[in-house]
Scaffold this motif. Structure first.
Motif, short mmCIF file in Angstrom:
data_model
loop_
_atom_site.label_atom_id
_atom_site.label_comp_id
_atom_site.label_asym_id
_atom_site.label_seq_id
_atom_site.Cartn_x
_atom_site.Cartn_y
_atom_site.Cartn_z
N GLY A 112 37.50 -31.37 -22.31
CA GLY A 112 36.45 -32.08 -23.05
C GLY A 112 36.05 -33.37 -22.36
O GLY A 112 34.86 -33.71 -22.29
N ILE A 113 37.04 -34.09 -21.83
CA ILE A 113 36.75 -35.32 -21.09
C ILE A 113 35.94 -35.00 -19.84
O ILE A 113 34.98 -35.71 -19.51
CB ILE A 113 38.06 -36.04 -20.72
N TYR A 114 36.28 -33.93 -19.16
CA TYR A 114 35.56 -33.55 -17.94
C TYR A 114 34.09 -33.29 -18.21
O TYR A 114 33.21 -33.88 -17.58
CB TYR A 114 36.19 -32.30 -17.31
N PHE A 115 33.80 -32.37 -19.14
CA PHE A 115 32.40 -31.99 -19.28
C PHE A 115 31.55 -33.05 -19.98
O PHE A 115 30.36 -33.18 -19.69
CB PHE A 115 32.22 -30.59 -19.87
N THR A 116 32.13 -33.84 -20.89
CA THR A 116 31.33 -34.91 -21.50
C THR A 116 31.07 -36.03 -20.50
O THR A 116 30.02 -36.69 -20.56
CB THR A 116 32.01 -35.48 -22.76
N SER A 117 31.98 -36.24 -19.54
CA SER A 117 31.75 -37.23 -18.49
C SER A 117 30.59 -36.82 -17.59
O SER A 117 29.81 -37.66 -17.13
CB SER A 117 33.02 -37.41 -17.64
N ILE A 118 30.47 -35.52 -17.34
CA ILE A 118 29.35 -35.02 -16.55
C ILE A 118 28.05 -35.05 -17.36
O ILE A 118 27.00 -35.49 -16.88
CB ILE A 118 29.64 -33.58 -16.06
N PHE A 119 28.14 -34.60 -18.60
CA PHE A 119 26.95 -34.58 -19.47
C PHE A 119 26.33 -35.97 -19.63
O PHE A 119 25.12 -36.11 -19.75
CB PHE A 119 27.32 -34.05 -20.85
N ALA A 120 27.18 -37.00 -19.64
CA ALA A 120 26.72 -38.35 -19.96
C ALA A 120 25.62 -38.84 -19.02
O ALA A 120 24.78 -39.64 -19.42
CB ALA A 120 27.90 -39.32 -19.93
N GLY A 121 25.61 -38.35 -17.78
CA GLY A 121 24.62 -38.82 -16.82
C GLY A 121 23.44 -37.88 -16.62
O GLY A 121 22.53 -38.18 -15.84
N LEU A 122 23.42 -36.76 -17.34
CA LEU A 122 22.34 -35.78 -17.14
C LEU A 122 20.96 -36.34 -17.46
O LEU A 122 19.96 -35.92 -16.86
CB LEU A 122 22.60 -34.53 -17.99
N PHE A 123 20.87 -37.29 -18.38
CA PHE A 123 19.56 -37.83 -18.76
C PHE A 123 18.87 -38.50 -17.58
O PHE A 123 17.63 -38.67 -17.57
CB PHE A 123 19.71 -38.83 -19.91
N ILE A 124 19.64 -38.91 -16.57
CA ILE A 124 19.09 -39.59 -15.40
C ILE A 124 18.06 -38.70 -14.70
O ILE A 124 17.04 -39.19 -14.19
CB ILE A 124 20.23 -39.95 -14.42
N ILE A 125 18.29 -37.40 -14.68
CA ILE A 125 17.42 -36.46 -13.96
C ILE A 125 16.03 -36.37 -14.60
O ILE A 125 15.03 -36.65 -13.93
CB ILE A 125 18.09 -35.08 -13.86
N PRO A 126 15.90 -36.01 -15.89
CA PRO A 126 14.55 -35.95 -16.46
C PRO A 126 13.88 -37.32 -16.56
O PRO A 126 12.65 -37.40 -16.48
CB PRO A 126 14.78 -35.34 -17.85
N LEU A 127 14.67 -38.38 -16.72
CA LEU A 127 14.06 -39.72 -16.80
C LEU A 127 13.42 -40.09 -15.48
O LEU A 127 12.30 -40.64 -15.45
CB LEU A 127 15.12 -40.74 -17.19
N GLY A 128 14.11 -39.81 -14.36
CA GLY A 128 13.53 -40.09 -13.05
C GLY A 128 12.26 -39.30 -12.81
O GLY A 128 11.26 -39.83 -12.30
N ILE A 129 12.29 -38.02 -13.17
CA ILE A 129 11.12 -37.15 -12.99
C ILE A 129 9.96 -37.64 -13.86
O ILE A 129 8.80 -37.64 -13.42
CB ILE A 129 11.47 -35.69 -13.34
#
Length: 672
Positions: A112-129
């Motif tokens: 759970g710690i692994y995948f939520t740590s990765i998920f936390a930064g996903l917003f960076i991708i659509p925000l940049g686009i």
């Protein structure tokens, strides 16, 4: 084949770098924890969490794997003694927690710690686009960089934060991005695809978060957005229909009620009291830190460290909304949610963090744009220079403006977690634990105890009667409350409230109940964190239903340096224990010392005073010094937990790990 422009390459490169930094730092936090395992892992090898809600999801994932979902199966641990049913189906978070550990043969908590740590930064991708597509170059990179490490968001998505917050920026932004893309093409097929993708991600968001009001809000935003862009009514109907279809039409029905509850029932927009049915209960949101309204300076500091810098960022994003009004409409729900932090709970500030970061970059973008224009230089230089300036500012001021190097401790200290495990070994599985609601989820997950209230089922009658039992000065009334709940259940107590004109009279009936509990294994649990939460206990327990007000009380800490047996030296205060005077002027009623949870000294003075000075020691070391009012001193909480004074005809002490935890079994037989 169409050639990829250098600006697109730079967007991909800097977005990837920013996402990588976001993920790396969260895994770095875990590595720090792994060097301090005695403070971060319980004795059963379980890693700690940094949010109490995480234990709700992990327990549900276990129960889902055990086949407990569906068919209206009763949850034997939640909402004792009435109990609730297990969910019909798992949320996306529960599903991932249940299935991914099996796939990778790993521990559920670590996974759970692994995948939520990765998920936390996903917003960076659509925000940049998003910002790139509206002609603002790499402004979105700053929103991602400052947003992911903003204290408001970082502490809600860091190591150990196995909760839904890790995707609550990603979903609104990517849905907004697909709305934007609908208006940036005239190809009908592409418009339908983008509407369908927006709906699909809304479907995922509702599966992840289950707050269906978002589906309704974004549906309305889509219609308004397309109207502003002068789409034909027929096209608006088709595109909105596709969005609704892919996001599940039933969510719109649920969403209307969800929005109503958010405004009128959650307590975010109420003050001290919250009326449910015909009773005005104390508002639980007043006692929850993330729901508390903070002053503007504190909110701004949570967003970007320095209030002035955060204010500049917000001004910048408001300028963006003005200059790019039409293109920014899909991000307006995020802005509105973020602005709620200034009038409601501070938890909403996380939604403003990436926008404030982008606002700072927009101001830099304008400075570079007009600077390059003045120098007659190519504007494409902006795409390369802007992110470098952003990184330079970020890393130069990361400790001041962000939580970049923050490592949060476990939300439950290891000694308390180990106490749960110790008590678990002493009592039958599912034994009810009567305590404050904060650790409810953890008690169910770690100790497999039944709980009266928790992070989801709290407030109103459940939290009121628990608090009342702790702040009352008569242990017979605590026993009466526990016995009445066990016999009538909360369903029966609510019927009494419905039938009675006076809630206060029902409370007296419950406290003075003469029966005994049906369950022989009820445990009253005290933990060290409850000292700091006594204000919340008093807020509920001292509630007057007729006046709709409470009496605030608590443990006021003294910073004491030394005690020679006669003189107690504290900051701004010197107590002479022979005269009972503070600074030779202020009289006190009593001076007491407790050692390892037992009263060892009690000096009373013939003064007209309501003040008690109470020192708390453990193994001859002072661990707490407090000023108490008389009602706090005589409270069941203080007497049983800190002084060790309990009625042996009503309670039996079964566990003492003072100061961390203390547990008493409620006696069923031989009540006097």
């Amino acid at each position: 084949m169409k050639k990829i422009s250098i600006s697109v390459v730079l967007l991909i490169v800097f977005t990837t770098i920013t996402f990588g930094i976001s993920t790396y730092k969260r895994f770095w936090q875990l590595s720090v924890w792994n060097t301090q395992k005695e403070a971060t892992y319980a004795r059963d090898g379980r890693i700690s969490m940094t949010t109490l809600d995480a234990y709700y999801w992990t327990r549900l994932a276990k129960e889902y794997n055990n086949g407990k979902f569906g068919d209206n199966k009763t949850d034997p641990l939640k909402s004792y003694p009435d109990h609730e049913s297990f969910p019909s189906y798992p949320t996306l978070l529960v599903f991932l927690l249940a299935k991914l550990p099996k796939l990778f043969s790993s521990d559920m908590y670590i996974t759970g710690i692994y995948f939520t740590s990765i998920f936390a930064g996903l917003f960076i991708i659509p925000l940049g686009i998003y910002f790139y597509r509206i002609g603002l170059g790499l402004v979105g990179i700053a929103g991602g960089l400052f947003g992911t490490f903003s204290y408001a968001y970082y502490v809600r998505s860091c190591n150990g934060r196995v909760d839904t917050d890790s995707l609550l920026l990603f979903f609104p932004i990517i849905i907004g991005l697909f709305f934007l893309m609908i208006t940036q093409t005239e190809d009908k097929k592409k418009q339908y695809i983008y509407a369908g993708l927006a709906g699909f991600f809304m479907l995922l968001m509702n599966w992840w978060y289950q707050h269906y009001g978002f589906a309704v809000v974004y549906g309305i935003v889509l219609v308004i957005y397309l109207l502003i862009y002068r789409f034909k009514i027929k096209d608006i109907t088709i595109l909105t229909g596709i969005y609704i279809l892919f996001s599940n039409p039933m969510f719109f029905i649920y969403g209307i009620g969800n929005l109503f509850d958010f405004v009128f029932k959650t307590g975010y927009f109420h003050k001290t009291s919250l009326k449910l049915a015909n009773v005005s209960w104390p508002n639980i949101m007043e006692t929850i830190s993330e729901s508390n309204k903070k002053n503007w300076g504190e909110i701004l500091s949570m967003i970007l460290g320095n209030p002035k810098v955060a204010a500049i960022g917000i001004i910048g994003i408001l300028m963006t909304f003005i200059t790019k009004f039409k293109q920014m409409i899909p991000l307006s729900p995020l802005l509105v949610l973020g602005m709620l932090a200034f009038i409601s709970g501070n938890r909403f500030s996380m939604f403003l963090a990436p926008l404030a970061g982008a606002g700072l970059a927009y101001i830099l973008f304008l400075i570079l744009y007009y600077g390059l224009k003045y120098l007659n230089m190519n504007q494409k230089i902006n795409d390369f220079v802007l992110p470098l300036v952003i990184y330079l500012i970020f890393f130069g001021a990361s400790n001041t403006l962000t939580a970049y190097n923050v490592v949060l401790p476990p939300s439950i200290p290891i000694p308390i977690q180990n106490s749960f495990l110790d008590i678990k070994d002493k009592v039958p599985k599912g034994s009810p634990v009567f305590t404050w609601w904060d650790f409810g989820y953890a008690l169910m997950d770690i100790g497999e105890f039944s709980v009266y209230h928790d992070g989801g089922a709290h407030g109103a009658d459940r939290s009121y009667f628990a608090a009342k039992a702790f702040v009352e000065t008569d242990q017979k009334k605590m026993y009466g409350i526990i016995s009445a709940i066990d016999n009538f259940k909360f369903e029966g107590i609510n019927r009494m409230l419905d039938d009675n004109k006076s809630a206060n009279s029902v409370v007296q009936r419950i406290m003075n109940y003469a029966g005994k509990p049906k369950n022989e294994n009820i445990i009253v649990l005290y933990t060290s964190d409850m000292i700091g939460k006594y204000g919340a206990l008093a807020f509920f327990g001292n509630w007057d239903f007729e006046k709709k007000e409470t009496k605030p009380e608590g443990y006021r800490e003294l910073s004491c340096k030394s005690f020679d047996g006669k003189i107690l030296q504290c900051e701004n205060a010197i107590l002479d224990t022979e005269t009972g005077l503070i600074n030779k002027q202020v009289p006190i009623k009593r001076f007491v010392i407790t050692q390892n949870g037992k009263l060892i000294q009690n000096l009373e003075y013939p003064h007209t005073s309501d003040i008690t000075i109470q020192l708390v020691a453990y193994n001859n070391n002072l661990i707490g010094s407090f000023i108490l009012t008389e009602s706090v001193y005589r409270s069941n909480f203080n007497q049983m937990y800190l002084l060790g004074n309990y009625d042996t005809t009503l309670f039996e002490e079964i566990y003492n790990n003072f100061p961390h935890a203390r547990a008493f079994k409620v006696k069923v037989r031989n009540r006097l």
